[in-house]
Scaffold this active site. Structure first.
Site, PDB file in Angstrom:
ATOM      1  N   GLU A  56       0.825  -1.215   0.000  1.00 21.49           N
ATOM      2  CA  GLU A  56       0.000   0.000   0.000  1.00 21.49           C
ATOM      3  C   GLU A  56       0.857   1.263   0.000  1.00 21.49           C
ATOM      4  O   GLU A  56       0.545   2.239  -0.667  1.00 21.49           O
ATOM      5  CB  GLU A  56      -0.961   0.005   1.200  1.00 21.49           C
ATOM      6  CG  GLU A  56      -2.039  -1.057   1.136  1.00 21.49           C
ATOM      7  CD  GLU A  56      -2.888  -0.988  -0.127  1.00 21.49           C
ATOM      8  OE1 GLU A  56      -3.009   0.108  -0.702  1.00 21.49           O
ATOM      9  OE2 GLU A  56      -3.409  -2.034  -0.546  1.00 21.49           O
ATOM     10  N   TYR A 139      -6.387   5.914   4.643  1.00 22.76           N
ATOM     11  CA  TYR A 139      -6.449   4.920   3.558  1.00 22.76           C
ATOM     12  C   TYR A 139      -5.646   3.662   3.906  1.00 22.76           C
ATOM     13  O   TYR A 139      -6.139   2.536   3.832  1.00 22.76           O
ATOM     14  CB  TYR A 139      -5.924   5.526   2.233  1.00 22.76           C
ATOM     15  CG  TYR A 139      -5.684   4.434   1.237  1.00 22.76           C
ATOM     16  CD1 TYR A 139      -6.760   3.857   0.579  1.00 22.76           C
ATOM     17  CD2 TYR A 139      -4.405   3.910   1.023  1.00 22.76           C
ATOM     18  CE1 TYR A 139      -6.572   2.795  -0.286  1.00 22.76           C
ATOM     19  CE2 TYR A 139      -4.209   2.851   0.168  1.00 22.76           C
ATOM     20  CZ  TYR A 139      -5.291   2.304  -0.491  1.00 22.76           C
ATOM     21  OH  TYR A 139      -5.104   1.235  -1.330  1.00 22.76           O
ATOM     22  N   ASP A 157      -9.609   5.760  -1.946  1.00 20.56           N
ATOM     23  CA  ASP A 157      -8.479   6.283  -2.722  1.00 20.56           C
ATOM     24  C   ASP A 157      -9.059   6.939  -3.972  1.00 20.56           C
ATOM     25  O   ASP A 157     -10.284   7.044  -4.110  1.00 20.56           O
ATOM     26  CB  ASP A 157      -7.459   5.172  -3.052  1.00 20.56           C
ATOM     27  CG  ASP A 157      -7.977   4.200  -4.094  1.00 20.56           C
ATOM     28  OD1 ASP A 157      -9.199   4.229  -4.384  1.00 20.56           O
ATOM     29  OD2 ASP A 157      -7.176   3.419  -4.624  1.00 20.56           O
TER      30      ASP A 157
END
Ligand code: SF4
Length: 380
Positions: A56, A139, A157
């Protein structure tokens, strides 16, 4: 339950109520679509929070195709959070070189140490706890919490913003921080309790493959009939995103001091771009063309007695665009017939490096490009 469309345009009288759609329609359609269309990616086959976190962080502001080799390199070099925590920062930044947004790498390294020192090497398993880690925003915390621990918390996102804005007709400016709440609330209502991980993967993948920023594949879209943007001819208008400020131009003039096969470089400090990366002696000016006579005088005043004949002028301009800055760099190669004094080295924070050592240093991509271009000239 039906979804109320929040979209308003001056010439339209909103809010609109979409035709009745069962609450399960959107998640179920996405999950079915995902099973057929998902790409095989290494971080999707794991519930290891460390590898999920790694992927990520790498994928933020990066396309999958670009991020994939970086993920593989990092996962191989540092298979656990303990390995990453124990690595020297220069090595981590060198491995990151070319991905940009270097604060992500520095924060990631810092967080790895934090997890080892404060959490005994074990990732927190709750969204709220994950948020306490440095560089872990909402996020990333949502991604780790849902993918690794199946917590029901929706990710937001760019892909998710776009899909929600189009399907549900949300006209809130996605660049405005206040809009986040609106989108988060809707996403949290949509995410199913029995598959939060797959739903999050599915909506991001849908935005990446089907509902793309330019030319979304509306013709073969399973959400077509329930999509507000499609049914109202507003696919190109949504999402609404205010324009970012124009990038500030900066002009870098690098002095590449060279003496007996060694090059003087320095590690950049905090307070400007590229913290922790290595570059050369830098003179920044407001103009692309430099008054060389003035520069030589400045260098002489600073204790570097350079004649114009020692200086090889720039052969080309190097351009690099960051999110808020547009950099034009020129390189002046200066062959010294003396070592730089201790005082000069200290003052300019320079140190001599051999070509082998330079190879191992983390460098801005612009410096790396110059070194590659001038390989022969510099005997690298
Ligand atoms: S119909 Fe088009 S705009 Fe609407 S969700 Fe599908 S791809 Fe996106």
């Amino acid at each position: 339950m039906s979804y109320i469309c929040l979209f308003k345009l001056p010439e339209l009288k909103g809010p609109f109520i979409m035709k009745n759609i069962p609450s399960t329609y959107f998640p179920n359609t996405l999950l079915t679509w995902y099973q057929r269309h998902k790409r095989t990616l290494p971080w999707r086959d794991t519930t290891d929070p460390y590898l999920i976190w790694l992927s990520e962080v790498i994928l933020q502001q990066t396309r999958v195709a670009q991020g994939l080799p970086y993920f593989q390199r990092f996962a191989e070099a540092y298979p656990t959070v303990q390995h990453l925590a124990a690595a020297p920062q220069d090595e981590v930044l060198r491995l990151w070189q070319g991905l940009g947004y270097y604060s992500r790498a520095r924060n990631m390294h810092h967080t790895a140490k934090q997890i080892v020192q404060e959490y005994g090497g074990v990732f927190p398993n709750k969204y709220e706890e994950l948020l306490k880690l440095k560089g872990v925003g909402s996020y990333t915390a949502a991604a780790i919490a849902s993918f690794a621990f199946q917590e029901k918390v929706a990710v937001l996102d760019g892909n998710v913003f776009r899909v929600l804005a189009r399907v549900f007709g949300l006209s809130d400016d996605i660049a405005a921080p206040a809009s986040r709440k609106v989108f988060q609330q809707l996403a949290n209502e949509l995410i199913p309790a029995d598959a939060p991980d797959t739903f999050n993967q599915a909506i991001m993948e849908f935005g990446a493959i089907q509902c793309t920023p330019v030319m979304p594949d509306c013709l073969f879209c399973p959400l077509q009939q329930s999509c507000f943007a499609f049914t109202h001819g507003l696919v190109q208008e949504l999402p609404v995103k205010s324009k970012a400020k124009a990038a500030r131009p900066r002009f870098f003039h690098y002095m590449v001091f060279m003496h007996e096969g060694q090059y003087y470089m320095r590690k950049r400090l905090s307070g400007d771009i590229w913290e922790g990366l290595y570059d050369f002696y830098l003179h920044e000016s407001d103009t692309k063309i430099l008054d060389t006579a003035r520069l030589l005088k400045e260098l002489n005043d600073a204790g570097v007695a350079v004649q114009e004949s020692h200086l090889l002028p720039p052969r080309k301009d190097y351009k690099h665009v960051l999110s808020h800055q547009k950099i034009t760099a020129r390189f002046y190669l200066i062959q010294l017939d003396f070592r730089l004094s201790k005082e000069v080295l200290q003052e300019a924070r320079l140190a001599p490096y051999s070509s082998e050592k330079i190879e191992a240093l983390p460098k801005p991509i612009l410096i790396d490009s110059y070194l590659k271009d001038e390989k022969i000239l510099l005997n690298l």
